[in-house]
Enzyme design. Structure first.
Site, mmCIF file in Angstrom:
data_model
loop_
_atom_site.group_PDB
_atom_site.id
_atom_site.type_symbol
_atom_site.label_atom_id
_atom_site.label_comp_id
_atom_site.label_asym_id
_atom_site.label_seq_id
_atom_site.Cartn_x
_atom_site.Cartn_y
_atom_site.Cartn_z
ATOM 1 N N ARG A 66 0.157 -1.301 -0.282
ATOM 2 C CA ARG A 66 -0.173 -0.628 0.002
ATOM 3 C C ARG A 66 0.854 1.288 -0.192
ATOM 4 N NH1 ARG A 66 -3.291 -0.667 3.648
ATOM 5 N NH2 ARG A 66 -2.409 0.627 5.410
ATOM 6 N N TYR A 88 -11.674 23.921 -9.750
ATOM 7 C CA TYR A 88 -12.029 22.257 -10.528
ATOM 8 C C TYR A 88 -13.615 21.700 -10.228
ATOM 9 C CZ TYR A 88 -11.761 17.155 -11.611
ATOM 10 O OH TYR A 88 -11.672 15.769 -12.452
ATOM 11 N N ASP A 146 -3.612 23.860 -7.709
ATOM 12 C CA ASP A 146 -3.551 23.085 -8.981
ATOM 13 C C ASP A 146 -3.532 23.278 -9.918
ATOM 14 O OD1 ASP A 146 -4.973 21.205 -10.940
ATOM 15 O OD2 ASP A 146 -7.064 20.867 -10.265
ATOM 16 N N LYS A 178 -3.427 13.813 -17.061
ATOM 17 C CA LYS A 178 -4.274 14.437 -18.064
ATOM 18 C C LYS A 178 -2.777 14.437 -19.041
ATOM 19 C CE LYS A 178 -7.451 15.176 -16.408
ATOM 20 N NZ LYS A 178 -8.474 16.401 -15.921
HETATM 21 C C1 LIG Z 1 -9.085 16.349 -14.662
HETATM 22 C C2 LIG Z 1 -8.976 17.320 -13.503
HETATM 23 C C3 LIG Z 1 -8.675 16.698 -11.617
HETATM 24 C C4 LIG Z 1 -8.890 15.045 -11.358
HETATM 25 O O1 LIG Z 1 -8.352 14.831 -12.141
HETATM 26 P P1 LIG Z 1 -8.553 13.163 -12.378
HETATM 27 O O2 LIG Z 1 -7.300 12.164 -12.691
HETATM 28 O O3 LIG Z 1 -9.815 13.094 -13.240
HETATM 29 O O4 LIG Z 1 -9.382 12.684 -10.904
HETATM 30 C C5 LIG Z 1 -8.546 17.599 -11.274
HETATM 31 N N1 LIG Z 1 -8.000 19.018 -11.563
HETATM 32 C C6 LIG Z 1 -7.879 19.252 -12.903
HETATM 33 C C7 LIG Z 1 -7.802 21.251 -13.017
HETATM 34 C C8 LIG Z 1 -8.550 18.778 -13.800
HETATM 35 O O5 LIG Z 1 -8.341 18.683 -14.816
#
Ligand SMILES: *Cc1c(COP(=O)(O)O)cnc(C)c1O
Length: 393
Positions: A57, A110, A182, A207
């Site tokens: 884990r 987000y 973020d 992403k």
């Molecule tokens: C897609 C996204 C997330 C979340 O990511 P996941 O891997 O889909 O959970 C967080 N912040 C932003 C700006 C995003 O575009």
């Protein structure tokens, strides 16, 4: 060493892999100790947060290789991996706030983080205030004695406002609050959160890091001061990240600078094309000189990625018009997420959730992700789409 060199070499140690260029994918739950002494030592290192392996884990050398590479790229103390980008966002907030505390969130956040404020944070007695993402140093007025964290996301999701992160960080630190950012849009290649006063840098690695639409992953890189609480919170919640996904992310990381440069170039060309269409009210792209966030973007960022927004005129709001545009596209996919090699175009209506600021446009927003296809081909697809839109409006 520059970042494109760093992404190639960071976190790799062929001496640990008998010469293989890439780290092994270790599938593990149980990690065997050869003696009672070793068992105790592994447990001690684990409890002390030192590097080592104890139980699946907590990750293995597969995880350490990616964490090390990211830590170097972020200029951070350490990095924690999460099973999704959103898990990383949520854990960063939970690490900074307890019952009775207060957290500031940008109105452009987000969407699932907005939901978190109304669900889990409310349930556990953490108050939240949404603020205008363009507030800058004015955020100082929103602090209460209970404010423990300010969350920033720059540019904002869907609406792409650029935030004055250094000014917000200065205000937060003057009051002993942490700054969570973020940074998924820019990645650590185009913006360095920790160098701009951020304490916890969050990335949806799903992403651009993974980059191929085939794995979910998130991470949080922190300063030394913010690390213990992030680690403790993540352990309390029991996240584990599968080694195959970690491997895919470290594989994606190696080519991220070249992919990102191409996403950026194509994105800017598509944005310029959209700006010339009579059906377009505004293009939301910080690298365009006409964008209100352009000066801040130029001051703080070293590049723009390939994700941007397009606000259509109100007449495009009618469902048949929007469907005429979207349904016939051959190269742009309609789907959540972004950052992969393939282009996407998704309509959103940010006015539905904006509060306390209001979204001033009556038309729908398109979120465009410029993929790695040939730009001329993408423009032909868009030309045809806009002909259909024009006919249906
Ligand atoms: C897609 C996204 C997330 C979340 O990511 P996941 O891997 O889909 O959970 C967080 N912040 C932003 C700006 C995003 O575009």
């Amino acid at each position: 060493m520059r970042d494109d060199t760093r992404t190639v070499h960071a976190g790799r140690s062929p001496e640990r892999t008998d010469g293989a260029v890439n780290p092994p994918v270790i599938h593990a739950s149980t990690i065997l100790a050869r003696s009672l002494d070793e068992w105790d030592e592994r447990g001690r290192r684990m409890a002390a947060g030192e590097r080592g392996t104890y139980y699946g884990r907590f990750g293995t050398e597969t995880h350490r290789a990616l964490e090390d590479a990211i830590t170097e790229l972020e200029g951070a103390h350490r990095t924690m991996l999460f099973p999704s980008g959103y898990a990383a966002c949520a854990c960063a907030v939970l690490a900074c706030a307890s019952t009775g505390d207060h957290v500031l969130l940008p109105d452009s956040v987000y969407f699932p983080v907005r939901k978190l404020a109304g669900s889990l944070l409310t349930r556990f007695g953490v108050a939240t205030t949404f603020y205008d993402p363009c507030i800058g140093a004015g955020i100082a007025e929103l602090f209460t004695p209970a404010t423990r964290a300010v969350y920033v996301e720059s540019p904002g999701s869907i609406t792409f406002e650029v935030q004055d992160v250094p000014a917000i960080a200065a205000a937060a630190h003057a009051r002993g609050a942490r700054v969570i950012m973020d940074n998924t849009w820019a990645t650590p290649l185009y913006f360095k959160p920790l160098a701009h006063g951020v304490d916890l840098s969050v990335q949806a690695a799903t992403k651009y890091v993974v980059g191929h639409s085939d794995a979910m992953l998130g991470y949080v890189s922190t300063t030394a001061e913010a690390w213990p609480q992030l680690r403790a919170t993540s352990e309390d919640l029991g996240y584990a990240v599968g080694p195959d996904d970690v491997y895919l992310a470290q594989r994606g990381l190696r080519t991220m600078p070249v992919r990102l440069a191409r996403h950026a170039e194509t994105g800017l060309r598509l944005a310029a094309w959209f700006a010339e269409q009579p059906e377009v009210e505004r293009v939301l792209h910080p690298a365009l000189p006409s964008d209100p966030g352009h000066a801040l973007w130029k001051r703080d960022f070293t590049g723009a990625s390939g994700l941007f927004g397009v606000v259509l005129r109100p007449a495009a709001r009618a469902r048949p018009a929007l469907a005429a545009l979207v349904d016939g596209l051959e190269l742009f996919g309609l789907g959540a997420s972004w950052g992969g090699y393939e282009s996407l175009l998704v309509p959103w209506s940010p006015d539905r959730w904006r509060k306390p600021t209001s979204w001033p446009y009556g038309g729908p927003c398109l979120r465009v992700h410029a993929g790695l296809e040939n730009t001329e081909d993408l423009l032909v697809d868009l030309e045809r789409g806009f002909q259909r839109l024009r006919a249906a409006m």
